[in-house]
Design a protein around this motif. Sequence first.
Motif, PDB file in Angstrom:
ATOM      1  N   GLU A   4      12.531  15.312 -18.659  1.00 33.57           N
ATOM      2  CA  GLU A   4      11.890  15.126 -17.645  1.00 33.57           C
ATOM      3  C   GLU A   4      12.738  15.177 -16.069  1.00 33.57           C
ATOM      4  OE1 GLU A   4       7.980  12.761 -16.511  1.00 33.57           O
ATOM      5  OE2 GLU A   4       9.731  11.500 -15.784  1.00 33.57           O
ATOM      6  N   ASN A   5      14.010  14.743 -16.311  1.00 30.41           N
ATOM      7  CA  ASN A   5      15.072  14.778 -15.112  1.00 30.41           C
ATOM      8  C   ASN A   5      15.523  16.209 -14.862  1.00 30.41           C
ATOM      9  OD1 ASN A   5      14.850  11.979 -14.979  1.00 30.41           O
ATOM     10  ND2 ASN A   5      16.578  11.476 -15.802  1.00 30.41           N
ATOM     11  N   VAL A   6      15.718  16.960 -15.853  1.00 30.58           N
ATOM     12  CA  VAL A   6      16.175  18.251 -15.830  1.00 30.58           C
ATOM     13  C   VAL A   6      14.992  19.080 -15.059  1.00 30.58           C
ATOM     14  CG1 VAL A   6      16.671  20.293 -17.057  1.00 30.58           C
ATOM     15  CG2 VAL A   6      17.815  18.231 -17.584  1.00 30.58           C
ATOM     16  N   ARG A   7      13.872  18.945 -15.552  1.00 31.36           N
ATOM     17  CA  ARG A   7      12.738  19.586 -15.099  1.00 31.36           C
ATOM     18  C   ARG A   7      12.587  19.149 -13.141  1.00 31.36           C
ATOM     19  NH1 ARG A   7       8.356  21.790 -17.782  1.00 31.36           N
ATOM     20  NH2 ARG A   7       8.555  21.610 -20.193  1.00 31.36           N
ATOM     21  N   ILE A   8      12.849  17.971 -13.024  1.00 32.12           N
ATOM     22  CA  ILE A   8      12.989  17.647 -11.677  1.00 32.12           C
ATOM     23  C   ILE A   8      14.044  18.323 -10.633  1.00 32.12           C
ATOM     24  CG2 ILE A   8      13.231  15.719 -10.049  1.00 32.12           C
ATOM     25  CD1 ILE A   8      11.909  13.883 -12.200  1.00 32.12           C
TER      26      ILE A   8
ATOM     27  N   PRO B 188       4.264  13.557 -18.720  1.00 33.15           N
ATOM     28  CA  PRO B 188       5.234  12.509 -18.182  1.00 33.15           C
ATOM     29  C   PRO B 188       5.853  11.466 -18.950  1.00 33.15           C
ATOM     30  CG  PRO B 188       2.983  13.041 -16.998  1.00 33.15           C
ATOM     31  CD  PRO B 188       2.891  13.681 -18.411  1.00 33.15           C
ATOM     32  N   VAL B 189       6.845  11.235 -18.811  1.00 35.01           N
ATOM     33  CA  VAL B 189       7.414  10.144 -19.619  1.00 35.01           C
ATOM     34  C   VAL B 189       6.833   8.735 -19.108  1.00 35.01           C
ATOM     35  CG1 VAL B 189       9.712   9.091 -20.071  1.00 35.01           C
ATOM     36  CG2 VAL B 189       9.608  11.580 -19.712  1.00 35.01           C
ATOM     37  N   ALA B 190       6.542   8.019 -19.859  1.00 37.06           N
ATOM     38  CA  ALA B 190       6.101   6.813 -19.731  1.00 37.06           C
ATOM     39  C   ALA B 190       7.161   5.700 -19.380  1.00 37.06           C
ATOM     40  CB  ALA B 190       5.580   5.878 -20.976  1.00 37.06           C
ATOM     41  N   GLU B 191       6.746   5.073 -18.063  1.00 38.26           N
ATOM     42  CA  GLU B 191       7.916   4.156 -17.564  1.00 38.26           C
ATOM     43  C   GLU B 191       8.357   3.182 -18.628  1.00 38.26           C
ATOM     44  OE1 GLU B 191       9.036   4.496 -14.561  1.00 38.26           O
ATOM     45  OE2 GLU B 191       7.866   6.344 -14.539  1.00 38.26           O
TER      46      GLU B 191
ATOM     47  N   ARG C 113      14.935   8.680 -12.431  1.00 32.20           N
ATOM     48  CA  ARG C 113      14.877   9.915 -11.953  1.00 32.20           C
ATOM     49  C   ARG C 113      15.923  10.318 -11.079  1.00 32.20           C
ATOM     50  NH1 ARG C 113      10.059   7.847 -12.860  1.00 32.20           N
ATOM     51  NH2 ARG C 113       8.500   8.797 -14.306  1.00 32.20           N
ATOM     52  N   PRO C 114      16.261  11.634 -10.973  1.00 35.63           N
ATOM     53  CA  PRO C 114      17.400  12.328 -10.163  1.00 35.63           C
ATOM     54  C   PRO C 114      17.325  11.620  -8.603  1.00 35.63           C
ATOM     55  CG  PRO C 114      16.623  14.030 -11.517  1.00 35.63           C
ATOM     56  CD  PRO C 114      15.594  12.777 -11.825  1.00 35.63           C
ATOM     57  N   ASP C 115      18.072  11.308  -8.004  1.00 36.94           N
ATOM     58  CA  ASP C 115      18.032  11.207  -6.544  1.00 36.94           C
ATOM     59  C   ASP C 115      17.920  12.118  -5.948  1.00 36.94           C
ATOM     60  OD1 ASP C 115      19.928  10.844  -4.027  1.00 36.94           O
ATOM     61  OD2 ASP C 115      19.319   8.814  -4.456  1.00 36.94           O
ATOM     62  N   PRO C 116      16.975  12.326  -5.039  1.00 35.58           N
ATOM     63  CA  PRO C 116      16.752  13.369  -4.231  1.00 35.58           C
ATOM     64  C   PRO C 116      17.793  13.894  -3.226  1.00 35.58           C
ATOM     65  CG  PRO C 116      14.794  11.908  -4.190  1.00 35.58           C
ATOM     66  CD  PRO C 116      16.026  11.097  -4.824  1.00 35.58           C
ATOM     67  N   GLY C 117      18.389  12.770  -2.513  1.00 36.97           N
ATOM     68  CA  GLY C 117      19.688  13.257  -1.722  1.00 36.97           C
ATOM     69  C   GLY C 117      20.603  14.029  -2.433  1.00 36.97           C
ATOM     70  N   LYS C 118      20.969  13.467  -3.657  1.00 41.42           N
ATOM     71  CA  LYS C 118      21.913  14.088  -4.411  1.00 41.42           C
ATOM     72  C   LYS C 118      21.481  15.691  -4.788  1.00 41.42           C
ATOM     73  CE  LYS C 118      23.991  10.218  -6.460  1.00 41.42           C
ATOM     74  NZ  LYS C 118      25.513  10.269  -5.699  1.00 41.42           N
ATOM     75  N   LEU C 119      20.237  15.697  -5.017  1.00 44.71           N
ATOM     76  CA  LEU C 119      19.562  17.085  -5.419  1.00 44.71           C
ATOM     77  C   LEU C 119      19.827  18.024  -4.346  1.00 44.71           C
ATOM     78  CD1 LEU C 119      16.789  16.124  -7.585  1.00 44.71           C
ATOM     79  CD2 LEU C 119      18.760  17.459  -8.491  1.00 44.71           C
ATOM     80  N   ALA C 120      19.242  17.346  -3.045  1.00 41.22           N
ATOM     81  CA  ALA C 120      19.489  18.188  -1.801  1.00 41.22           C
ATOM     82  C   ALA C 120      21.005  18.758  -1.597  1.00 41.22           C
ATOM     83  CB  ALA C 120      18.860  17.365  -0.650  1.00 41.22           C
ATOM     84  N   ASP C 121      21.837  17.775  -1.682  1.00 41.45           N
ATOM     85  CA  ASP C 121      23.256  17.933  -1.537  1.00 41.45           C
ATOM     86  C   ASP C 121      23.866  19.208  -2.472  1.00 41.45           C
ATOM     87  OD1 ASP C 121      23.659  16.102   0.598  1.00 41.45           O
ATOM     88  OD2 ASP C 121      24.475  14.475  -0.703  1.00 41.45           O
TER      89      ASP C 121
ATOM     90  N   PRO D 118      19.219  28.955 -10.778  1.00 41.10           N
ATOM     91  CA  PRO D 118      19.105  28.328 -12.189  1.00 41.10           C
ATOM     92  C   PRO D 118      19.952  27.141 -12.293  1.00 41.10           C
ATOM     93  CG  PRO D 118      19.203  30.657 -12.383  1.00 41.10           C
ATOM     94  CD  PRO D 118      19.505  30.451 -11.021  1.00 41.10           C
ATOM     95  N   LEU D 119      19.822  26.358 -13.401  1.00 42.79           N
ATOM     96  CA  LEU D 119      20.531  24.856 -13.777  1.00 42.79           C
ATOM     97  C   LEU D 119      21.122  25.493 -15.246  1.00 42.79           C
ATOM     98  CD1 LEU D 119      21.978  22.094 -13.354  1.00 42.79           C
ATOM     99  CD2 LEU D 119      19.653  21.324 -14.167  1.00 42.79           C
ATOM    100  N   ALA D 120      22.573  25.050 -15.242  1.00 44.01           N
ATOM    101  CA  ALA D 120      23.248  25.032 -16.738  1.00 44.01           C
ATOM    102  C   ALA D 120      23.726  23.901 -16.993  1.00 44.01           C
ATOM    103  CB  ALA D 120      24.272  26.041 -16.812  1.00 44.01           C
ATOM    104  N   LEU D 121      23.783  23.168 -18.174  1.00 45.08           N
ATOM    105  CA  LEU D 121      23.957  21.794 -18.280  1.00 45.08           C
ATOM    106  C   LEU D 121      25.409  21.941 -19.358  1.00 45.08           C
ATOM    107  CD1 LEU D 121      20.911  19.925 -18.228  1.00 45.08           C
ATOM    108  CD2 LEU D 121      22.575  19.906 -16.566  1.00 45.08           C
TER     109      LEU D 121
END
Length: 428
Positions: A126-130, A290-293, A66-74, A138-141
Amino acid sequence: MRLGIGIGWRPEIADEVEALAGIDWVEAVAENLCADHLPDSLVRLRERGVTVVPHGVSLGLGGADRPDPGKLADLAARATLLGAPLVTEHIAFVRAGGARTGSPVLEAGHLLPVPRTRAALDVLCENVRIAQDALPVPLALENIAALVSWPHEELTEGRFLAELVERTGVRLLIDVANLHTNHVNRGEDPAAALDELPVEAIAYVHVAGGVEKDGVWHDTHAHPVTAPVLDVLAELCSRIDPPGVLLERDDAFPPTGELAGELDAIRGVLEKGGGASAAPATPEVPPASPVAECVRDGVAVAQTALLSALVAGTPAPEGFDPRRLRVQSRALAAKRADVVSKVAPELPEILGGGYRAAFLAYAGARPMASGYRRDALDFAEHLLVAGRPEDDAARRRLTRWWRDRAAPRPPGRATRLARAARSVLVGG
């Protein structure tokens, strides 16, 4: 939102970008900006009404974790600082290994392709939604270029992107140079990909240059935009009038006149156009499951095997073309050498003409486990432990440089043995 014509802002061409006529917006690499203040050039551009969009390169939304919260905050902080209308990232993975695989974390230092499978798409969505929940805009990929193809893929690029949009509502940043790259390297038809895309979800478009060597197209961002790339742009513009188009250049920067000429060529394609304007897509996004581990673990194992083959010399995973993997591996090592020489310019100054050969020899056996600055320190440490460089004066300069940035003295025997053991584990 209509962005217009833009160019990638880079510190090396900041003055040139400010001087170019007809620039409506710029894009800046998010990781190269401080979180609390902007370069003077970007401040002046914003005061003139030029929009600035932060473009991330390190989230790795296509990775197993899952995306790193610190990188998302940055990334969120930079969007807020710039007053940006959106932020962008890539459909790619940039690291692998770690707890899910019981192996060291490996950093690619590059954008690597996500397998177009249902499992990888589930993880990506799931990573994109997070990420969307953590960002203020908005986010563009962006679709990426690749030298290698994953075996046993279940979806075309166009269908993969279309389902990503349907399931997350994310916008798209379509790089027409990357579509051309994948045409040359993987035999994929750009027009077919565009036919399958929800073009109304396009936030903007990238155009960039590259070069072909021995039948492989290298998306360098250091060469002029070619006619085939402009042809793909024209193909896209026959379907839709894109809200924005941006010229990317990351190295071997040409004079201002050449940049202006490339922008004029892009304007010429847009003027011929033919596609209709479309309102931004607002798909009805279904609720997420949710995506299964175990699904993430499977993606992790596959991505770690590929990245290990590229940066640690392990055998090519089954189904991959070993020759293409060797080409990609050499390209990754060369990029490491180039970036380290920029983040630590003292190293090529100290080592002179021997820098590149020494770094490539080092990189061939030692994968990058952190960022480029740590890589530069580890390289210098490697040379010092081996009693290099042979020139006494150069070795003293390198020792001083290393001490100033890392520690009061080179590592002891226990530290060296621990690092050697880690290297063996990565190689295994």
